[in-house]
Motif scaffolding. Structure first.
Motif, short mmCIF file in Angstrom:
data_model
loop_
_atom_site.label_atom_id
_atom_site.label_comp_id
_atom_site.label_asym_id
_atom_site.label_seq_id
_atom_site.Cartn_x
_atom_site.Cartn_y
_atom_site.Cartn_z
N SER A 22 0.84 -1.21 0.00
CA SER A 22 0.00 0.00 0.00
C SER A 22 0.87 1.26 0.00
CB SER A 22 -0.92 0.00 1.22
OG SER A 22 -1.72 -1.17 1.21
N ILE A 35 -4.73 2.79 2.81
CA ILE A 35 -4.27 3.01 4.18
C ILE A 35 -3.05 2.14 4.48
CG2 ILE A 35 -6.52 3.77 5.02
CD1 ILE A 35 -6.83 0.96 6.34
N THR A 43 -4.69 -4.11 4.65
CA THR A 43 -5.52 -4.01 3.45
C THR A 43 -6.49 -5.20 3.38
OG1 THR A 43 -3.72 -2.89 2.31
CG2 THR A 43 -5.46 -3.80 0.93
N ASP A 62 -3.60 -2.67 -5.56
CA ASP A 62 -3.12 -3.11 -4.25
C ASP A 62 -4.00 -4.26 -3.78
OD1 ASP A 62 -1.85 -3.19 -1.81
OD2 ASP A 62 -2.84 -1.40 -1.01
#
Ligand SMILES: Nc1nc2c(ncn2[C@@H]2O[C@H](COP(=O)(O)OP(=O)(O)OP(=O)(O)O)[C@@H](O)[C@H]2O)c(=O)[nH]1
Ligand SMILES: [Mg+2]
Length: 305
Positions: A22, A35, A43, A62
């Motif tokens: 991420s 985040i 994630t 991601d």
């Protein structure tokens, strides 16, 4: 460059939890889309970010970390990651290089679930050996880089630091070269495919991850229940679901301390993100055993199928 040479396609970012996937996505985009926390399994969804330039459009995807944990939620996270891989034009494996230099034993456990799949890849593969900033003496990384090149001869290995944005350019050039020749799929100014409400729920979840200890963050999910934009201010109600009754008071904290801190931090970030005043209310609800409840997780948008 003529239009026919414009390249565009999807890059799946795969790897063990906490490797920096991420962080890498955000680094390429120059903005926070996903985040990031120091805890593994942050994630939970496929989060796409779009990097447009005159000659290309790279869509980074991601994914949740590939792990060997049990439980229905973990199974869903794995499905999401593998499903994302199946839709990619190019594959990026992100690894925490510093971890394997410090603790070589961690290498086999992390690589095992990816080993065969990557070896059998027909698509272009890059391996981002991340967190090289942790070493003053870069030569320490060399045996690891060689080991990876030997393990996956079909892959191109790049030592990088997503956090410092070091070494990302050569890897990007390589990725671009291996994307299909195609027109762009998204408008140039679009940075992500993620809806703003989802981003808001993720920001709250990130603050919960930072604030809560041990297993608690893994038993929390966030859903935006109300989103009312008056033009002057955005009124947001977010529900934090916990999986056990006893967790509710732990999430709230003594005299509401935890929730207050999470709310303050999340509101600050949402205001920056939306460039608007935000009124954020957080509610904690018990949804007994939700981490094993597949249909509820689907409702929360946790499933890719
Ligand atoms: N020193 C250093 N730390 C990094 C780097 N990249 C990421 N990190 C840190 O590693 C931790 C995990 O980063 P994430 O980007 O959340 O990792 P992830 O692979 O997305 O993790 P999951 O979502 O849990 O699978 C965070 O504390 C990051 O700040 C890097 O290049 N150098
Ligand atoms: Mg992540």
């Amino acid at each position: 460059m003529s239009n026919t040479e414009h390249r565009c396609g999807w890059v799946a970012m795969m790897g063990p939890p906490n490797a920096g996937k991420s962080t890498m996505l955000n680094a390429y985009l120059g903005q926070k889309v996903a985040i990031v926390t120091p805890k593994p399994q942050t994630t939970r969804n496929q989060v796409s970010g779009i990097l447009s330039s005159p000659d290309s459009q790279v869509i980074f995807m991601d994914t949740p970390g590939i792990h060997q944990l049990r439980g229905k939620m973990n199974k869903i996270l794995l499905q999401t990651a593998w499903h994302t891989l199946s839709g990619a034009d190019v594959v990026m494996v992100v690894l925490d290089g510093s971890l394997y230099v410090d603790r070589p034993g961690a290498f086999d456990k992390d690589i095992e679930p990816l080993k065969e799949a990557i070896l059998n890849e027909k698509r272009a593969v890059v391996v981002a050996v991340n967190k090289v900033d942790k070493f003053r003496d870069k030569a320490k990384m060399l045996p690891l880089l060689e080991k990876l090149s030997a393990l996956w001869p079909n892959a191109e290995v790049f030592p990088v630091s997503a956090m410092r944005r070091d070494g990302l350019e050569p890897m990007l050039e390589y990725l671009k070269k291996h994307l299909p020749v195609s027109e762009k799929l998204y408008p140039e100014d679009q940075l992500s495919t993620v809806p703003v409400r989802f981003m808001a729920s993720e920001v709250v979840r990130e603050k919960l991850f930072m604030e809560l200890r041990q297993e608690l963050p893994y038993n929390c999910a966030v859903e935006i229940e109300k989103w009312d934009d008056t033009g002057e201010r955005v009124f947001v109600n977010a529900v934090i679901y916990v999986s056990r009754k006893s967790h509710k008071s732990m999430v709230i904290g003594k005299q509401g301390q935890n929730l207050k801190k999470v709310g303050t931090e999340a509101r600050k970030e949402l205001q920056e993100m939306l460039r608007q005043k935000v009124h954020l209310e957080l509610w904690v609800k018990v949804r007994e055993g939700w981490t094993e409840d597949v249909s509820f997780m689907r409702l929360l948008g946790l499933s890719s199928s």
